[in-house]
Design a protein around this motif. Structure first.
Motif, PDB file in Angstrom:
ATOM      1  N   VAL A   1       5.868   4.031   2.306  1.00  0.00           N
ATOM      2  CA  VAL A   1       4.461   3.775   2.628  1.00  0.00           C
ATOM      3  C   VAL A   1       3.692   5.056   2.339  1.00  0.00           C
ATOM      4  CG1 VAL A   1       2.798   3.206   4.438  1.00  0.00           C
ATOM      5  CG2 VAL A   1       5.056   2.112   4.430  1.00  0.00           C
ATOM      6  N   THR A   2       2.617   4.914   1.585  1.00  0.00           N
ATOM      7  CA  THR A   2       1.755   6.045   1.271  1.00  0.00           C
ATOM      8  C   THR A   2       0.343   5.726   1.734  1.00  0.00           C
ATOM      9  OG1 THR A   2       3.055   6.744  -0.641  1.00  0.00           O
ATOM     10  CG2 THR A   2       0.729   7.387  -0.638  1.00  0.00           C
ATOM     11  N   THR A   3      -0.309   6.724   2.303  1.00  0.00           N
ATOM     12  CA  THR A   3      -1.728   6.617   2.619  1.00  0.00           C
ATOM     13  C   THR A   3      -2.482   7.565   1.697  1.00  0.00           C
ATOM     14  OG1 THR A   3      -1.288   6.110   4.937  1.00  0.00           O
ATOM     15  CG2 THR A   3      -3.495   6.931   4.406  1.00  0.00           C
ATOM     16  N   VAL A   4      -3.478   7.027   1.007  1.00  0.00           N
ATOM     17  CA  VAL A   4      -4.404   7.837   0.223  1.00  0.00           C
ATOM     18  C   VAL A   4      -5.689   7.863   1.032  1.00  0.00           C
ATOM     19  CG1 VAL A   4      -5.708   8.051  -1.931  1.00  0.00           C
ATOM     20  CG2 VAL A   4      -3.363   7.140  -1.960  1.00  0.00           C
ATOM     21  N   LEU A   5      -6.036   9.030   1.548  1.00  0.00           N
ATOM     22  CA  LEU A   5      -7.194   9.167   2.429  1.00  0.00           C
ATOM     23  C   LEU A   5      -8.278   9.984   1.743  1.00  0.00           C
ATOM     24  CD1 LEU A   5      -8.595   8.884   5.211  1.00  0.00           C
ATOM     25  CD2 LEU A   5      -7.407  11.000   5.873  1.00  0.00           C
TER      26      LEU A   5
END
Length: 162
Positions: A25-29
Motif C-alpha cells: 500500500v502506497t500513499t501519495v500525499l
C-alpha cells in the motif's frame, strides 16, 4: 465438534492465504504545508526479506541489517516513478525507511511543481518481477477526493486527473 473443526479449517486457510498474499500500500500525499509530494510505501516485512534474498542472492535480515533495509529501499525507488500529465518526470528523492511491526516503510518526496498539476501519471512495479501476483495499491490524497489505483503486471502506468 464439527463447528470447531470447520472454524479451525477456515482460520488456518485464511492465515495461509494471507501469508501468500503479495501486496503493498502506497500513499501519495500532496502536502500543502510542506509543498512536497510525499510517497509512503508500506510492504509486509516478510515479503521484503524474501525479496532481498532473491535480489542480492543471500540470506537477509530486514529487522537488524541497515544494509539490507537500504538495498530494499533503493530497489523500491528504482521501481516507482511519477510524471506530470504532460509526461515530464518528477524526480523523487529517497528520504528514509523504517521497520514498524510487521511492516517495512519506504519514504520518498519531491517538490510540487510550480504550476498546479491537473493530474499525475504513476508507475509502481515493485516486486512484480519476483511475484506475478503482486498488487501495489496506491492512494492519492491532498488533491480533492482520494483516488485509488492498483498496479499489477498488466497495469504498469496509471493516469489520475484531479
Amino acid at each position: 465438534m464439527p463447528v470447531i473443526v470447520a472454524a479451525s479449517a477456515l482460520l488456518f486457510s485464511s492465515a495461509s492465504l494471507a501469508h501468500q498474499l503479495k501486496s503493498s500500500v502506497t500513499t501519495v500525499l500532496f502536502n500543502k504545508r510542506t509543498h512536497n509530494i510525499e510517497l509512503m510505501h508500506r510492504f509486509y516485512l516478510h515479503d521484503t526479506e524474501h525479496a532481498i534474498e532473491h535480489i542480492v542472492g543471500k540470506q537477509a535480515d530486514m529487522l537488524n541489517s541497515k544494509s539490507d533495509q537500504l538495498q530494499f529501499a533503493d530497489y523500491v525507488a528504482q521501481h516507482v516513478a511519477i510524471k506530470t500529465p504532460e509526461s515530464e518526470s518528477i524526480k523523487l528523492k529517497n528520504v528514509g525507511f523504517e521497520v514498524d511491526g510487521k511492516f517495512f516503510w519506504v519514504y520518498q518526496e519531491a517538490p510540487m511543481p510550480a504550476e498546479p498539476l491537473s493530474g499525475l501519471q504513476m508507475s509502481h512495479g515493485a516486486l512484480q518481477e519476483l511475484w506475478p501476483t503482486q498488487v501495489n495499491m496506491v492512494n492519492i490524497e491532498g488533491q480533492g477526493k482520494v483516488r485509488t489505483v492498483y498496479f499489477d503486471q498488466q497495469n504498469q502506468w496509471h493516469t489520475v486527473t484531479f
